[in-house]
Design a protein around this motif. Sequence first.
Motif, PDB file in Angstrom:
ATOM      1  N   ARG A  88       0.823  -1.209   0.000  1.00 22.33           N
ATOM      2  CA  ARG A  88       0.000   0.000   0.000  1.00 22.33           C
ATOM      3  C   ARG A  88       0.862   1.266   0.000  1.00 22.33           C
ATOM      4  NH1 ARG A  88      -2.758  -3.922   1.282  1.00 22.33           N
ATOM      5  NH2 ARG A  88      -4.804  -4.309   2.072  1.00 22.33           N
ATOM      6  N   SER A  89       2.083   1.120   0.453  1.00 21.18           N
ATOM      7  CA  SER A  89       2.986   2.270   0.525  1.00 21.18           C
ATOM      8  C   SER A  89       3.595   2.614  -0.833  1.00 21.18           C
ATOM      9  CB  SER A  89       4.105   1.991   1.533  1.00 21.18           C
ATOM     10  OG  SER A  89       4.887   0.913   1.076  1.00 21.18           O
ATOM     11  N   TRP A  90       3.439   1.751  -1.838  1.00 16.80           N
ATOM     12  CA  TRP A  90       4.045   2.005  -3.136  1.00 16.80           C
ATOM     13  C   TRP A  90       3.669   3.370  -3.685  1.00 16.80           C
ATOM     14  CZ3 TRP A  90       2.982  -3.180  -6.134  1.00 16.80           C
ATOM     15  CH2 TRP A  90       3.814  -4.168  -5.623  1.00 16.80           C
ATOM     16  N   SER A  91       2.380   3.642  -3.732  1.00 16.15           N
ATOM     17  CA  SER A  91       1.942   4.898  -4.351  1.00 16.15           C
ATOM     18  C   SER A  91       2.292   6.106  -3.485  1.00 16.15           C
ATOM     19  CB  SER A  91       0.446   4.867  -4.641  1.00 16.15           C
ATOM     20  OG  SER A  91      -0.267   4.586  -3.459  1.00 16.15           O
ATOM     21  N   LYS A  92       2.389   5.916  -2.193  1.00 15.84           N
ATOM     22  CA  LYS A  92       2.741   7.035  -1.308  1.00 15.84           C
ATOM     23  C   LYS A  92       4.228   7.364  -1.394  1.00 15.84           C
ATOM     24  CE  LYS A  92      -0.756   5.684   1.996  1.00 15.84           C
ATOM     25  NZ  LYS A  92      -0.927   4.793   3.107  1.00 15.84           N
ATOM     26  N   ASN A  93       5.049   6.324  -1.483  1.00 12.27           N
ATOM     27  CA  ASN A  93       6.498   6.515  -1.438  1.00 12.27           C
ATOM     28  C   ASN A  93       7.131   6.762  -2.802  1.00 12.27           C
ATOM     29  OD1 ASN A  93       6.312   6.087   1.285  1.00 12.27           O
ATOM     30  ND2 ASN A  93       6.954   3.961   1.186  1.00 12.27           N
ATOM     31  N   LEU A  94       6.409   6.489  -3.860  1.00 12.93           N
ATOM     32  CA  LEU A  94       7.000   6.614  -5.185  1.00 12.93           C
ATOM     33  C   LEU A  94       6.405   7.795  -5.924  1.00 12.93           C
ATOM     34  CD1 LEU A  94       6.925   2.885  -6.189  1.00 12.93           C
ATOM     35  CD2 LEU A  94       8.913   4.204  -5.560  1.00 12.93           C
ATOM     36  N   SER A  95       7.265   8.649  -6.386  1.00 11.95           N
ATOM     37  CA  SER A  95       6.778   9.789  -7.150  1.00 11.95           C
ATOM     38  C   SER A  95       6.501   9.396  -8.595  1.00 11.95           C
ATOM     39  CB  SER A  95       7.789  10.929  -7.091  1.00 11.95           C
ATOM     40  OG  SER A  95       9.045  10.478  -7.539  1.00 11.95           O
ATOM     41  N   ALA A  96       7.180   8.374  -9.075  1.00  7.17           N
ATOM     42  CA  ALA A  96       7.024   7.979 -10.478  1.00  7.17           C
ATOM     43  C   ALA A  96       5.889   6.975 -10.628  1.00  7.17           C
ATOM     44  CB  ALA A  96       8.331   7.379 -10.991  1.00  7.17           C
ATOM     45  N   LYS A  97       4.848   7.387 -11.313  1.00  4.94           N
ATOM     46  CA  LYS A  97       3.701   6.525 -11.530  1.00  4.94           C
ATOM     47  C   LYS A  97       4.103   5.273 -12.317  1.00  4.94           C
ATOM     48  CE  LYS A  97      -1.011   6.493 -13.219  1.00  4.94           C
ATOM     49  NZ  LYS A  97      -2.016   7.109 -14.046  1.00  4.94           N
ATOM     50  N   ALA A  98       5.028   5.423 -13.242  1.00  2.00           N
ATOM     51  CA  ALA A  98       5.472   4.293 -14.061  1.00  2.00           C
ATOM     52  C   ALA A  98       6.033   3.174 -13.193  1.00  2.00           C
ATOM     53  CB  ALA A  98       6.511   4.746 -15.070  1.00  2.00           C
ATOM     54  N   SER A  99       6.756   3.525 -12.148  1.00  2.00           N
ATOM     55  CA  SER A  99       7.337   2.524 -11.266  1.00  2.00           C
ATOM     56  C   SER A  99       6.239   1.750 -10.524  1.00  2.00           C
ATOM     57  CB  SER A  99       8.288   3.182 -10.275  1.00  2.00           C
ATOM     58  OG  SER A  99       8.919   2.212  -9.497  1.00  2.00           O
ATOM     59  N   VAL A 100       5.199   2.444 -10.090  1.00  2.00           N
ATOM     60  CA  VAL A 100       4.076   1.789  -9.425  1.00  2.00           C
ATOM     61  C   VAL A 100       3.382   0.859 -10.417  1.00  2.00           C
ATOM     62  CG1 VAL A 100       1.829   2.135  -8.309  1.00  2.00           C
ATOM     63  CG2 VAL A 100       3.729   3.665  -7.784  1.00  2.00           C
ATOM     64  N   GLU A 101       3.200   1.324 -11.639  1.00  2.00           N
ATOM     65  CA  GLU A 101       2.563   0.507 -12.669  1.00  2.00           C
ATOM     66  C   GLU A 101       3.381  -0.749 -12.948  1.00  2.00           C
ATOM     67  OE1 GLU A 101      -0.511   0.507 -14.076  1.00  2.00           O
ATOM     68  OE2 GLU A 101      -0.767   2.000 -12.496  1.00  2.00           O
ATOM     69  N   ARG A 102       4.696  -0.624 -13.037  1.00  2.00           N
ATOM     70  CA  ARG A 102       5.546  -1.788 -13.285  1.00  2.00           C
ATOM     71  C   ARG A 102       5.392  -2.797 -12.155  1.00  2.00           C
ATOM     72  NH1 ARG A 102      10.255  -3.519 -16.012  1.00  2.00           N
ATOM     73  NH2 ARG A 102       9.435  -2.338 -17.748  1.00  2.00           N
ATOM     74  N   ARG A 103       5.372  -2.324 -10.935  1.00  2.00           N
ATOM     75  CA  ARG A 103       5.216  -3.225  -9.793  1.00  2.00           C
ATOM     76  C   ARG A 103       3.901  -3.983  -9.887  1.00  2.00           C
ATOM     77  NH1 ARG A 103       8.281  -0.622  -4.744  1.00  2.00           N
ATOM     78  NH2 ARG A 103       9.904   0.422  -5.921  1.00  2.00           N
ATOM     79  N   LYS A 104       2.841  -3.282 -10.252  1.00  2.00           N
ATOM     80  CA  LYS A 104       1.534  -3.928 -10.397  1.00  2.00           C
ATOM     81  C   LYS A 104       1.555  -4.956 -11.525  1.00  2.00           C
ATOM     82  CE  LYS A 104      -1.186  -0.103  -8.548  1.00  2.00           C
ATOM     83  NZ  LYS A 104      -2.127   0.984  -8.882  1.00  2.00           N
ATOM     84  N   GLN A 105       2.232  -4.634 -12.631  1.00  2.00           N
ATOM     85  CA  GLN A 105       2.336  -5.571 -13.754  1.00  2.00           C
ATOM     86  C   GLN A 105       3.094  -6.827 -13.344  1.00  2.00           C
ATOM     87  OE1 GLN A 105       4.271  -2.778 -16.386  1.00  2.00           O
ATOM     88  NE2 GLN A 105       2.450  -2.585 -17.674  1.00  2.00           N
ATOM     89  N   ILE A 106       4.149  -6.640 -12.568  1.00  2.00           N
ATOM     90  CA  ILE A 106       4.963  -7.767 -12.096  1.00  2.00           C
ATOM     91  C   ILE A 106       4.128  -8.675 -11.194  1.00  2.00           C
ATOM     92  CG2 ILE A 106       6.924  -8.390 -10.582  1.00  2.00           C
ATOM     93  CD1 ILE A 106       7.680  -7.453 -13.481  1.00  2.00           C
ATOM     94  N   VAL A 107       3.415  -8.088 -10.255  1.00  2.00           N
ATOM     95  CA  VAL A 107       2.584  -8.863  -9.335  1.00  2.00           C
ATOM     96  C   VAL A 107       1.494  -9.604 -10.104  1.00  2.00           C
ATOM     97  CG1 VAL A 107       0.877  -8.668  -7.475  1.00  2.00           C
ATOM     98  CG2 VAL A 107       3.073  -7.484  -7.274  1.00  2.00           C
ATOM     99  N   LYS A 108       0.864  -8.938 -11.057  1.00  2.00           N
ATOM    100  CA  LYS A 108      -0.202  -9.561 -11.849  1.00  2.00           C
ATOM    101  C   LYS A 108       0.351 -10.760 -12.627  1.00  2.00           C
ATOM    102  CE  LYS A 108      -3.675  -8.520 -15.361  1.00  2.00           C
ATOM    103  NZ  LYS A 108      -4.213  -7.502 -16.261  1.00  2.00           N
ATOM    104  N   TYR A 109       1.484 -10.572 -13.270  1.00  2.00           N
ATOM    105  CA  TYR A 109       2.094 -11.660 -14.040  1.00  2.00           C
ATOM    106  C   TYR A 109       2.505 -12.809 -13.118  1.00  2.00           C
ATOM    107  CZ  TYR A 109       4.973 -14.200 -17.366  1.00  2.00           C
ATOM    108  OH  TYR A 109       5.496 -15.187 -18.170  1.00  2.00           O
ATOM    109  N   PHE A 110       3.109 -12.485 -11.990  1.00  2.00           N
ATOM    110  CA  PHE A 110       3.555 -13.517 -11.056  1.00  2.00           C
ATOM    111  C   PHE A 110       2.360 -14.299 -10.517  1.00  2.00           C
ATOM    112  CE2 PHE A 110       5.052 -15.108  -6.912  1.00  2.00           C
ATOM    113  CZ  PHE A 110       6.152 -15.826  -7.338  1.00  2.00           C
ATOM    114  N   ASN A 111       1.286 -13.613 -10.189  1.00  2.00           N
ATOM    115  CA  ASN A 111       0.083 -14.300  -9.700  1.00  2.00           C
ATOM    116  C   ASN A 111      -0.470 -15.253 -10.756  1.00  2.00           C
ATOM    117  OD1 ASN A 111      -0.200 -13.533  -7.002  1.00  2.00           O
ATOM    118  ND2 ASN A 111      -1.113 -11.578  -7.569  1.00  2.00           N
ATOM    119  N   LYS A 112      -0.400 -14.850 -12.019  1.00  2.00           N
ATOM    120  CA  LYS A 112      -0.844 -15.705 -13.118  1.00  2.00           C
ATOM    121  C   LYS A 112       0.030 -16.967 -13.189  1.00  2.00           C
ATOM    122  CE  LYS A 112      -0.463 -15.002 -17.824  1.00  2.00           C
ATOM    123  NZ  LYS A 112      -0.471 -14.146 -19.004  1.00  2.00           N
TER     124      LYS A 112
END
Length: 130
Positions: A88-112
């Motif tokens: 939950r701290s990703w979006s608070k601690n990261l100024s770069a939206k792209a970095s948050v998006e990459r993290r979400k993409q990684i988690v989504k792919y890993f869950n798959k």
Amino acid sequence: IQDSETNVGTFGNVALKQVKKFTLEQDKEILDKVVILLPGKSLANLELSEDVLNILSDKLARSPSSIQQRWKYSLRTWLVQFFSKNHRSWSKNLSAKASVERRKQIVKYFNKLVKKNTLKIEAMNATKII
């Protein structure tokens, strides 16, 4: 000097080194190997073997050390944060939206991958579902 991971240039007498970023596809290649190694091991402590690093190195045209660093300090960290509900701290601690998006993409792919390989991630341990 140039290799597949860095672009080196000069500014006056100073050598400038620019690191080549990992693509989402390269991250997915790493995760594809991780999910094979994971059953019975702790995600938080999983290390990539020299053999796996060499295979990935050939496939991704990157050094084994850069792949190891990407796994340990980015991909593994993001997944551990996600599974320990500390993301939950990703979006608070990261100024770069792209970095948050990459993290979400990684988690989504890993869950798959986890679902496809009938794994269950629990308390940082992965077990095979029978």
